[in-house]
Motif scaffolding. Structure first.
Motif, short mmCIF file in Angstrom:
data_model
loop_
_atom_site.label_atom_id
_atom_site.label_comp_id
_atom_site.label_asym_id
_atom_site.label_seq_id
_atom_site.Cartn_x
_atom_site.Cartn_y
_atom_site.Cartn_z
N SER A 51 0.82 -1.21 0.00
CA SER A 51 0.00 0.00 0.00
C SER A 51 0.86 1.26 0.00
CB SER A 51 -0.93 -0.01 1.22
OG SER A 51 -1.66 1.18 1.31
N LEU A 52 1.95 1.25 0.78
CA LEU A 52 2.84 2.41 0.81
C LEU A 52 3.47 2.64 -0.57
CD1 LEU A 52 2.46 2.27 3.90
CD2 LEU A 52 4.90 2.75 4.13
N SER A 53 3.84 1.58 -1.24
CA SER A 53 4.42 1.71 -2.59
C SER A 53 3.41 2.32 -3.55
CB SER A 53 4.88 0.34 -3.10
OG SER A 53 5.95 -0.15 -2.32
N THR A 54 2.17 1.90 -3.43
CA THR A 54 1.12 2.45 -4.27
C THR A 54 0.93 3.94 -3.99
OG1 THR A 54 -0.06 0.34 -4.43
CG2 THR A 54 -1.34 2.32 -4.81
N ALA A 55 0.92 4.31 -2.70
CA ALA A 55 0.72 5.71 -2.33
C ALA A 55 1.85 6.59 -2.87
CB ALA A 55 0.63 5.85 -0.81
N GLU A 73 8.94 8.64 4.07
CA GLU A 73 8.25 9.93 4.16
C GLU A 73 6.76 9.76 4.39
OE1 GLU A 73 9.33 12.86 1.06
OE2 GLU A 73 10.84 11.39 0.44
N LEU A 74 6.24 8.59 4.02
CA LEU A 74 4.81 8.34 4.16
C LEU A 74 4.42 7.80 5.53
CD1 LEU A 74 4.21 6.73 0.66
CD2 LEU A 74 3.34 8.95 1.43
N ARG A 75 5.42 7.38 6.31
CA ARG A 75 5.14 6.85 7.66
C ARG A 75 5.03 8.03 8.62
NH1 ARG A 75 6.41 1.31 6.79
NH2 ARG A 75 8.12 1.09 5.27
N LEU A 76 3.88 8.66 8.63
CA LEU A 76 3.69 9.89 9.39
C LEU A 76 3.80 9.64 10.88
CD1 LEU A 76 0.61 11.31 7.43
CD2 LEU A 76 3.04 11.70 6.98
N ALA A 77 4.39 10.59 11.58
CA ALA A 77 4.53 10.48 13.03
C ALA A 77 3.18 10.73 13.70
CB ALA A 77 5.56 11.50 13.54
N GLY A 78 2.96 10.06 14.83
CA GLY A 78 1.71 10.21 15.57
C GLY A 78 1.78 11.36 16.55
N MET A 109 -8.89 -3.57 -5.65
CA MET A 109 -7.91 -2.49 -5.56
C MET A 109 -6.57 -3.07 -5.99
SD MET A 109 -7.38 0.63 -5.19
CE MET A 109 -5.78 1.16 -5.82
N PRO A 110 -6.39 -3.20 -7.31
CA PRO A 110 -5.18 -3.83 -7.83
C PRO A 110 -3.94 -2.98 -7.57
CG PRO A 110 -6.44 -2.85 -9.61
CD PRO A 110 -7.28 -2.73 -8.38
N GLY A 111 -2.78 -3.61 -7.70
CA GLY A 111 -1.54 -2.87 -7.60
C GLY A 111 -1.59 -1.65 -8.50
N PHE A 112 -1.09 -0.52 -8.00
CA PHE A 112 -1.33 0.74 -8.71
C PHE A 112 -0.05 1.55 -8.91
CE2 PHE A 112 -3.60 4.70 -9.68
CZ PHE A 112 -4.62 4.21 -10.47
N THR A 113 1.09 0.90 -8.86
CA THR A 113 2.33 1.60 -9.19
C THR A 113 2.46 1.64 -10.71
OG1 THR A 113 3.78 -0.33 -9.30
CG2 THR A 113 3.37 0.60 -7.11
N PRO A 114 3.31 2.50 -11.25
CA PRO A 114 3.45 2.59 -12.71
C PRO A 114 3.89 1.28 -13.37
CG PRO A 114 4.41 4.52 -11.68
CD PRO A 114 4.09 3.56 -10.57
N THR A 115 4.50 0.37 -12.58
CA THR A 115 4.94 -0.91 -13.13
C THR A 115 3.97 -2.04 -12.81
OG1 THR A 115 6.31 -1.33 -11.16
CG2 THR A 115 7.37 -0.27 -13.05
N SER A 116 2.84 -1.72 -12.20
CA SER A 116 1.81 -2.72 -11.91
C SER A 116 1.00 -3.01 -13.16
CB SER A 116 0.87 -2.23 -10.80
OG SER A 116 1.57 -2.04 -9.59
N MET A 117 0.39 -4.17 -13.18
CA MET A 117 -0.33 -4.60 -14.38
C MET A 117 -1.50 -3.67 -14.73
SD MET A 117 -0.53 -6.74 -16.88
CE MET A 117 -0.16 -8.49 -16.86
N PHE A 118 -2.29 -3.24 -13.73
CA PHE A 118 -3.47 -2.44 -14.04
C PHE A 118 -3.12 -1.15 -14.79
CE2 PHE A 118 -6.74 0.71 -13.19
CZ PHE A 118 -7.92 0.02 -13.45
N PRO A 119 -2.21 -0.31 -14.28
CA PRO A 119 -1.86 0.90 -15.05
C PRO A 119 -1.21 0.58 -16.39
CG PRO A 119 -1.18 1.12 -12.76
CD PRO A 119 -1.55 -0.31 -12.97
#
Length: 354
Positions: free
Chosen positions: A19-23, A63-68, A308-318
């Motif tokens: 999920s983080l990679s997708t974000a 950078e996406l692991r936001l502090a609480g 919710m398929p993989g959504f990175t530029p190298t994922s199959m769906f995109p």
């Protein structure tokens, strides 16, 4: 004026890192001139952490692991709910507690437009058993399968093993019913490996599905839309390993994706028909990736859909849509547009008897 786009990622799921990679990928493609992008990170413990608007693309996962805020409430969504209202949410969550209809229900109650499938489609699409039962209702061709609960395995292991040997034969594929990204999936070629595969899958879910191994090509097709969905060209997966497991998908980089797949017009037509029937029986909206087996005799069997398929530029769906003529940034815009359209349509529903 820019729309406030909340991207929700992470989550209490074995697919947290995916999920983080997708974000990260979405932040690198979204148009910051159109959208004010607000990150919302859900930790492994389920704590919701809402950050300030991003100034630009995110370079690293860290950078996406936001502090609480240190309030010690791992199940709190206060930071998310109390922040400035969002115009739309893009849930970039994979697996349980995110792709399975749970957060979709929250967004429905909040009456906020969100990208992707609704509660029913997300829930049914996440559960491989329910999904296959619905596919059977509309006559979609599938491989034979057996499913059972953890409690059933504990009480009737020998009977279940005998049933699977009798009804499925070797090899078999053992899967948690409610996970994606090939987490917890194993191939079994004898009794010993079958028992080990079931024990592994039970670490991730209480319900297990075991499928007959198919000697076939793995071909996928992307679907996008609401009431009138469209299909992409087909694409073939050619993993170096025995099957397309988690390592092959996300780590070893040795899997070949062939787009468009070399199939006959008849096979492509059959896949499209089956993909749309699956989309409609689950009441999908926004997007899915439909996965098929195609045998040497061109028999087409549907394996599953991923809501919710993989959504990175190298994922199959995109990549499938790129080869169909829709670039990655355009894909994000289209999915947001579809979400807004679906939300607007739902506002026509009357909730009183007047």
């Amino acid at each position: 004026m820019k729309k406030k786009l909340g991207i929700v990622y992470g989550g209490k799921s074995a697919e947290h890192e995916v999920s983080l990679s997708t974000a990260r990928a979405v932040t690198q493609a979204v148009d910051f001139d159109k959208y004010e992008v607000i990150p919302v990170y859900i930790t492994y413990d389920g704590e919701w952490r809402r950050g300030s608007a991003l100034e630009g693309p995110v370079a690293t996962l860290e950078e996406l692991r936001l502090a609480g805020d240190g309030n010690g409430k791992p199940d709190s969504i206060h930071a998310f709910l109390s922040g400035e209202a969002l115009d739309i949410i893009f849930p970039l969550l994979h697996g349980t507690n995110g792709e399975d209809g749970t957060v979709q229900g929250l967004f429905e109650v909040m009456n906020i437009p969100y990208v992707g499938n609704g509660v029913l489609a997300s829930s049914a699409g996440m559960d491989k058993v329910v999904m296959k039962q619905l596919f059977a209702q509309v006559g979609l061709n599938q491989v034979p399968y057996v499913f059972f609960l953890r409690s059933g395995w504990a009480k009737e292991r020998q009977q279940l093993v005998a049933q699977m040997e009798r009804e499925l034969g070797w090899p078999m594929f053992v899967k948690p019913a409610n996970l994606g990204s090939s987490v917890g999936i194993s191939q079994a070629t004898d009794r010993e490996s079958l028992i080990a595969a079931v024990e592994l899958a039970l670490k991730f879910d209480r319900r297990i599905i075991v499928e007959q191994g198919a000697v076939a090509r793995e071909i996928e097709m992307a679907v996008m839309g609401n009431d009138e969905p469209a299909c992409s060209v087909p694409g073939e997966i050619k993993p170096v390993t025995a099957f397309y497991d988690y390592e092959a998908k996300y780590k070893d980089g040795n899997t070949a994706l062939v787009i468009p797949a070399q199939v006959t017009e008849e096979v492509a037509k059959t896949m499209k028909d089956m993909a749309l029937r699956a989309y409609k029986v689950l009441d999908c909206s926004g997007l899915v990736r439909a996965d098929f087996f195609v045998t040497s005799t061109d028999e087409v069997l549907i394996n599953e859909v991923n809501t919710m398929p993989g959504f990175t530029p190298t994922s199959m769906f995109p990549l499938l849509w790129q080869q169909t003529g829709v670039a990655y940034p355009e894909l994000i815009d289209e999915l947001i547009k579809l979400a807004i359209e679906r939300h607007a349509e739902k506002q026509n529903i009357q909730y009183t008897m007047d």
